[in-house]
Motif scaffolding. Structure first.
Motif, PDB file in Angstrom:
ATOM      1  N   GLY A 258      84.210  65.564 -57.767  1.00  0.00           N
ATOM      2  CA  GLY A 258      84.663  66.175 -59.013  1.00  0.00           C
ATOM      3  C   GLY A 258      85.164  67.590 -58.757  1.00  0.00           C
TER       4      GLY A 258
ATOM      5  N   VAL B 132      85.794  71.087 -61.001  1.00  0.00           N
ATOM      6  CA  VAL B 132      85.714  71.811 -62.278  1.00  0.00           C
ATOM      7  C   VAL B 132      86.975  72.638 -62.458  1.00  0.00           C
ATOM      8  CG1 VAL B 132      84.559  73.701 -63.479  1.00  0.00           C
ATOM      9  CG2 VAL B 132      83.205  71.864 -62.430  1.00  0.00           C
TER      10      VAL B 132
ATOM     11  N   LEU C  45      87.498  67.853 -63.941  1.00  0.00           N
ATOM     12  CA  LEU C  45      86.438  68.099 -64.917  1.00  0.00           C
ATOM     13  C   LEU C  45      86.726  69.389 -65.684  1.00  0.00           C
ATOM     14  CD1 LEU C  45      83.414  67.397 -62.538  1.00  0.00           C
ATOM     15  CD2 LEU C  45      84.375  65.808 -64.228  1.00  0.00           C
TER      16      LEU C  45
ATOM     17  N   TRP D 269      76.564  63.093 -66.380  1.00  0.00           N
ATOM     18  CA  TRP D 269      76.913  63.198 -64.961  1.00  0.00           C
ATOM     19  C   TRP D 269      76.742  61.873 -64.217  1.00  0.00           C
ATOM     20  CZ3 TRP D 269      79.635  66.980 -62.927  1.00  0.00           C
ATOM     21  CH2 TRP D 269      79.770  67.033 -61.537  1.00  0.00           C
TER      22      TRP D 269
ATOM     23  N   LEU E  37      79.707  60.676 -59.696  1.00  0.00           N
ATOM     24  CA  LEU E  37      80.193  61.628 -58.689  1.00  0.00           C
ATOM     25  C   LEU E  37      79.073  62.000 -57.719  1.00  0.00           C
ATOM     26  CD1 LEU E  37      82.191  63.992 -61.087  1.00  0.00           C
ATOM     27  CD2 LEU E  37      83.075  62.075 -59.729  1.00  0.00           C
TER      28      LEU E  37
ATOM     29  N   VAL F 257      80.858  68.047 -56.111  1.00  0.00           N
ATOM     30  CA  VAL F 257      81.700  68.776 -57.047  1.00  0.00           C
ATOM     31  C   VAL F 257      82.093  70.119 -56.443  1.00  0.00           C
ATOM     32  CG1 VAL F 257      79.695  69.760 -58.264  1.00  0.00           C
ATOM     33  CG2 VAL F 257      81.910  69.645 -59.421  1.00  0.00           C
TER      34      VAL F 257
ATOM     35  N   THR G 148      83.482  73.634 -57.800  1.00  0.00           N
ATOM     36  CA  THR G 148      83.370  74.217 -59.138  1.00  0.00           C
ATOM     37  C   THR G 148      84.320  75.386 -59.415  1.00  0.00           C
ATOM     38  OG1 THR G 148      81.595  75.652 -58.374  1.00  0.00           O
ATOM     39  CG2 THR G 148      80.961  73.538 -59.345  1.00  0.00           C
TER      40      THR G 148
ATOM     41  N   THR H 232      74.090  65.026 -55.716  1.00  0.00           N
ATOM     42  CA  THR H 232      75.404  65.669 -55.872  1.00  0.00           C
ATOM     43  C   THR H 232      75.450  66.942 -55.035  1.00  0.00           C
ATOM     44  OG1 THR H 232      75.661  64.847 -58.135  1.00  0.00           O
ATOM     45  CG2 THR H 232      77.037  66.714 -57.483  1.00  0.00           C
TER      46      THR H 232
ATOM     47  N   VAL I 245      77.230  70.507 -54.158  1.00  0.00           N
ATOM     48  CA  VAL I 245      77.947  71.511 -54.959  1.00  0.00           C
ATOM     49  C   VAL I 245      78.480  72.592 -54.032  1.00  0.00           C
ATOM     50  CG1 VAL I 245      77.789  73.200 -56.830  1.00  0.00           C
ATOM     51  CG2 VAL I 245      76.423  71.092 -56.937  1.00  0.00           C
TER      52      VAL I 245
END
Length: 347
Positions: free
Chosen positions: A201, A203, A235, A251, A256, A259, A261, A285, A287
């Motif tokens: 994903g 953001v 997203l 979520w 996903l 991500v 971000t 997930t 990040v």
């Protein structure tokens, strides 16, 4: 008839006239030198050799009198001002840009330029260039996009010897520092793919003005996994706790496993919301953010990030000075944004 005593108020004394503004002649008298010497010392002219004791006397006298050189008079002598105008960005800025701006102001000051920041109120782009031109700056540094060739021409006709843009594209007639933000997204996407993540994903902030940076970062992630079995999901997310909580609540339905971000601030916003929903990071997930903010290192798990490399203030100040001294030269173009992934616990 009773006698009444009346007190007549005194007429107020006229205000004491304020002291006149100190001049270079006052400095010269106090320092015991000529006005020419004062000019040479305070304008830091290297064409005439002035002894160090004399320089100290002149500076001490100027401080004692509160004297500062008259910018307009100095501009008339030089044929141009020493003002560098920096319009305030129309997009939200973080600590990285603030540090860069502070560095730049210091470097320009060391070269005897005065930096003036112009507010964001009123028109933008080419229309704003007319307002900037009224101040007769010798150089204008324009962050972001919006300024076009017409605005550059307006600034140059008003006496600006250098127009420098900091953004994703070149503008006719202006020097350009190209900040190619797809390299940020590409670095993040490649890192996540190399860590075994396949459902990524991205953001995309909803704040006005950030699309010029977020869209290239999204494209960069897509480019990094093109031709592979990985997927990329956009997203949209405002910088808001409730909106982050709504995204986190669905979520697991999104399926996903990673991500990116946009930056560390959005990473911290989303990580808190995901953890509140019980989503384990990085097990469920991974990040990764961008900007390498100190707060990211204080999170648990510590935040992986993309560290950006902006040009030094000294490099940009030297470009401005070069353009001011040689205004007829062809505009320069430099790619200035570098990106390095810092792998930590969150990915």
């Amino acid at each position: 008839m009773p006698y009444v005593m009346v007190q007549i108020p005194k007429t107020p004394a006229p205000p004491t006239p304020s002291r006149s503004v100190p001049t270079s002649a006052d400095v010269a008298r106090l320092a015991g030198v000529s006005r020419a010497t004062v000019s040479y010392v305070l304008n830091d002219t290297g064409a005439v050799r002035i002894s160090e004791p004399t320089r100290r006397r002149v500076h001490d006298a100027a401080r004692e009198l509160g004297y500062v050189p008259h910018a307009a008079a100095r501009s008339l002598r030089a044929g141009h001002s020493r003002m560098v105008l920096i319009p305030a960005p129309t997009f939200p800025v973080g600590p990285l840009y603030s540090r860069f701006l502070t560095d730049l102001q210091g470097a320009l000051g060391a070269l005897d330029y005065t930096v003036v920041q112009y507010g964001t109120g009123g028109p933008h782009g080419d229309e704003a260039a007319r307002a900037w031109a009224e101040l007769r700056p010798v150089a204008v540094l324009v962050p972001g996009s919006g300024l076009g060739p017409r605005g550059v021409a307006v600034l140059k006709r008003s006496g600006a010897r250098a127009v420098v843009t900091l953004g994703p594209e070149t503008i006719e007639g202006a020097h350009a520092l190209l900040m190619d933000h797809d390299v940020v997204g590409h670095s993040a996407g490649a890192h996540l793919y190399d860590r075994g993540r396949r459902r990524i994903g991205v953001v995309v902030p909803q704040e006005p003005g950030l699309d010029a940076f977020s869209a290239p970062r999204l494209d960069g992630v897509r480019q990094s996994v093109r031709g592979t079995d990985a997927t990329v999901t956009e997203l949209p997310l405002p910088y808001d706790e409730q909106e982050a909580a709504r995204l986190a609540a669905r979520w697991r339905d999104l399926g996903l496993d990673a991500v990116f971000t946009y930056n560390d601030e959005y990473a911290m916003l989303l990580m808190r919301a995901l953890q509140d929903e019980g989503v384990r990071i990085p097990e469920e997930t991974a990040v990764i953010g961008a900007d390498d903010l100190v707060l990211g290192r204080l999170l648990r798990p510590r935040l992986s990030t993309v560290r950006l490399k902006l040009p030094s203030g000294r490099e940009l100040a030297e470009l401005v000075d070069r353009a001011v001294r040689r205004p007829g030269t062809e505009p320069e173009t430099h790619k200035v944004l570098g990106a390095t992934v810092l792998h930590r616990e969150s990915s």
